[in-house]
Scaffold this motif. Structure first.
Motif, PDB file in Angstrom:
ATOM      1  N   PHE A  51       1.034  -1.244   0.348  1.00 12.46           N
ATOM      2  CA  PHE A  51       0.099   0.052   0.427  1.00 12.46           C
ATOM      3  C   PHE A  51       0.928   1.200   0.125  1.00 12.46           C
ATOM      4  N   VAL A  52      -0.056   2.035  -0.606  1.00 21.30           N
ATOM      5  CA  VAL A  52       1.207   3.654  -1.286  1.00 21.30           C
ATOM      6  C   VAL A  52       0.377   4.902   0.075  1.00 21.30           C
ATOM      7  N   GLU A  53      -0.664   4.479   0.926  1.00 17.44           N
ATOM      8  CA  GLU A  53      -1.603   4.957   1.644  1.00 17.44           C
ATOM      9  C   GLU A  53      -1.424   4.641   3.260  1.00 17.44           C
ATOM     10  N   PHE A  54      -1.669   5.049   4.325  1.00 22.35           N
ATOM     11  CA  PHE A  54      -1.329   4.742   5.443  1.00 22.35           C
ATOM     12  C   PHE A  54      -2.801   4.200   5.736  1.00 22.35           C
ATOM     13  N   GLU A  55      -3.561   5.220   5.485  1.00 21.36           N
ATOM     14  CA  GLU A  55      -5.144   4.936   5.607  1.00 21.36           C
ATOM     15  C   GLU A  55      -5.668   3.187   5.134  1.00 21.36           C
ATOM     16  N   ARG A  56      -5.398   3.174   3.802  1.00 17.88           N
ATOM     17  CA  ARG A  56      -5.603   1.643   3.179  1.00 17.88           C
ATOM     18  C   ARG A  56      -5.230   0.599   4.100  1.00 17.88           C
ATOM     19  N   PHE A  57      -3.743   1.305   4.208  1.00 17.51           N
ATOM     20  CA  PHE A  57      -2.927  -0.324   5.313  1.00 17.51           C
ATOM     21  C   PHE A  57      -3.690   0.006   5.916  1.00 17.51           C
ATOM     22  N   ASP A  58      -3.798   0.435   6.715  1.00 18.63           N
ATOM     23  CA  ASP A  58      -4.653   0.713   8.405  1.00 18.63           C
ATOM     24  C   ASP A  58      -6.149  -0.191   8.029  1.00 18.63           C
ATOM     25  N   ARG A  59      -6.642  -0.126   7.327  1.00 18.68           N
ATOM     26  CA  ARG A  59      -7.963  -0.842   7.203  1.00 18.68           C
ATOM     27  C   ARG A  59      -7.479  -2.306   6.562  1.00 18.68           C
ATOM     28  N   HIS A  60      -6.749  -2.173   5.838  1.00 12.43           N
ATOM     29  CA  HIS A  60      -6.402  -3.927   5.534  1.00 12.43           C
ATOM     30  C   HIS A  60      -6.025  -4.770   6.972  1.00 12.43           C
TER      31      HIS A  60
END
Length: 322
Positions: A51-60
């Motif tokens: 992921f290049v976006e922390f928000e999407r990484f967090d959700r994942h």
């Protein structure tokens, strides 16, 4: 097999974390970096989500946990000023944190992380790889034995670490003191940790040079007087080192004797992971001395009249004047 996530996957040191995860028989399931030059992942964990976006990484990571795939450890190799936040992310997601040096920029950040450790029951581990270097272990054993015989002995030490960097360094976050903590934090913190680990707590700390590319000063420890010089400026590299095509020079002399530790660095992350996974590792309090040292260096006024200058200080002054 433990599940790992990695924050800072595009950084210089990230491949050593990937290698350590693989060589200890574990799995990298997710990685994150705002930069996408992370093809090195294919050499270790081609199936890892990225992921290049922390928000999407967090959700994942949250979705994985809800589906029963728990992240056991989060490896943190992000810019220094983000370590505190990313450690908290790991702990609050029920994962232990394995963080690059410097653990945090200020000692009071350690106090805050201790509270989160207690709240979550998860641990914070710092990569203090020099403590696992064979030459440094041998030095500690030698000093420990000598101090048993002569408990008031104080050693004279010179530390010189020159690791030249190009113009990119000063454009990146590493050249921004508010993000890196400055030269002492960025390239010197593991040396301060090693020295205080062997020679005891700090009694006096003075700074002689504080520039964006060079720091120098003097540390008086319980059992050592340390003159130190750190720089990313190529001009300070000894000519014989330049002639060999090298751009890095490390030297520690103890009582005039050179301590050879130039080799063996590439495997120390794997040793660090093995130590952590087997129940060891270096936690928050082990990191405190070195963080206090670099924070003091960053905030100290320059000492312009000292008897404890490193030999390179005159060379640095001459370089500026010309």
């Amino acid at each position: 097999m433990k599940n790992f996530a990695l924050i800072g996957a595009a950084g210089y040191i990230a491949p050593r974390h990937m290698k350590a995860i693989k060589e200890t028989g574990n799995n990298l399931v997710a990685a994150m970096d705002k930069n996408d030059s992370v093809g090195v992942i294919d050499s270790h964990f081609p199936d890892a989500d990225f992921f290049v976006e922390f928000e999407r990484f967090d959700r994942h990571v949250d979705l994985l946990k809800r589906k029963g795939t728990k992240i056991d450890y989060v490896a943190i190799a992000s810019p220094n000023y983000l370590h505190d936040s990313h450690i908290r992310f790991a702990l609050r997601n029920g994962a232990h944190a394995i963080c690059e040096k410097p653990l945090v920029l200020n000692p009071w950040n350690i106090d805050g992380l201790k509270v989160v450790e207690e709240e979550t029951g998860c641990r914070v581990f710092n990569i203090l790889q020099l403590r696992l270097h064979p030459s440094i272990i041998a030095l500690k054993e030698k000093v420990t034995q000598e101090l048993k015989q002569h408990p008031n002995k104080v050693y004279d030490i010179d530390l010189t670490y020159l690791t030249s960097r190009g113009h990119w360094f000063f454009t990146s976050w590493k050249g921004d003191e508010s993000k890196s903590g400055g030269i002492a934090s960025n390239i010197g913190v593991h040396f301060y940790d090693m020295l205080s680990w062997i020679f005891g707590s700090v009694k006096h700390n003075e700074v002689h040079i504080k520039r964006t590319d060079t720091n120098a000063g003097y540390l008086e420890l319980e059992h050592a007087r340390v003159r130190w010089f750190l720089s990313v400026h190529y001009d300070y590299i000894p000519e014989m080192v330049k002639a060999s095509g090298q751009r890095t020079y490390r030297s520690i002399t103890v009582e005039g004797e050179d301590i050879e530790f130039s080799g063996g660095f590439t495997d120390l992350h794997t040793l660090s992971y093995q130590d952590i996974l087997s129940g060891g590792g270096f936690g928050l309090e082990e990191a405190r001395n070195s963080i206090e040292i670099v924070q003091t260096i960053r905030s100290a006024e320059l000492s312009t009249d000292s008897e404890n200058y490193h030999d390179y200080v005159a060379k640095a002054d001459q370089q500026v004047s010309t």
